[in-house]
Design a protein around this motif. Structure first.
Motif, short mmCIF file in Angstrom:
data_model
loop_
_atom_site.label_atom_id
_atom_site.label_comp_id
_atom_site.label_asym_id
_atom_site.label_seq_id
_atom_site.Cartn_x
_atom_site.Cartn_y
_atom_site.Cartn_z
N ASP A 264 1.14 8.56 3.24
CA ASP A 264 0.96 6.96 1.87
C ASP A 264 1.32 6.02 2.28
O ASP A 264 2.18 5.65 0.97
CB ASP A 264 1.65 8.24 0.94
N GLY B 42 2.21 4.83 -1.24
CA GLY B 42 2.13 4.99 -2.55
C GLY B 42 3.10 6.17 -3.71
O GLY B 42 4.44 5.82 -2.49
N LEU B 43 3.12 6.90 -3.71
CA LEU B 43 4.07 7.59 -4.93
C LEU B 43 4.64 8.72 -3.43
O LEU B 43 6.14 9.11 -3.69
CB LEU B 43 3.68 8.14 -6.32
N GLN B 44 3.99 9.53 -2.84
CA GLN B 44 4.31 10.15 -1.85
C GLN B 44 5.04 9.59 -1.38
O GLN B 44 6.31 9.74 -0.13
CB GLN B 44 3.30 10.87 -1.21
N ASP C 286 0.93 -1.23 -0.51
CA ASP C 286 0.04 0.14 -0.08
C ASP C 286 1.16 0.91 0.03
O ASP C 286 0.11 2.17 0.23
CB ASP C 286 -0.67 0.12 1.32
#
Length: 104
Positions: free
Chosen positions: A71, A6-8, A4
């Protein structure tokens, strides 16, 4: 296993890894070559250990249980594991340098 992150979260992990790598390079001492290798090794090690810490070791926890969560990145746990990894890289680099100086 479900990832899970994310890009951030990946960007924060990358920035943290590079920052800790620079700390390792400044702390190791010696010539430019040894400093640069220490930066690269510490940054890659911190990224790998941080990814493992956030997604495998603490991957079961929810966002409510782990705060701050950026994130999908368990920030505090990753920071602690990064500091420990950086310390291990610094100690290993200094021990290897000491052993090489005794050979010469």
């Amino acid at each position: 296993m479900q990832w899970d992150l994310g890009l951030q979260g990946l960007a924060v992990l990358g920035a943290m890894s590079v920052g800790l790598g620079i700390v390792a390079g400044l702390t190791v001492g010696g010539g430019v070559g040894r400093r640069l290798w220490s930066i690269v090794i510490a940054a890659v090690a911190c990224f790998g250990v941080g990814l493992f810490t956030s997604e495998v070791w603490f991957g079961w926890a929810t966002e409510a249980e782990l705060q701050p969560n950026i994130d999908g990145l368990s920030f505090d746990e990753v920071l602690l594991s990064g500091v420990v990894t950086t310390a291990v890289v610094i100690v290993a680099a200094r021990l290897l340098a000491r052993r090489e100086s005794f050979r010469a």
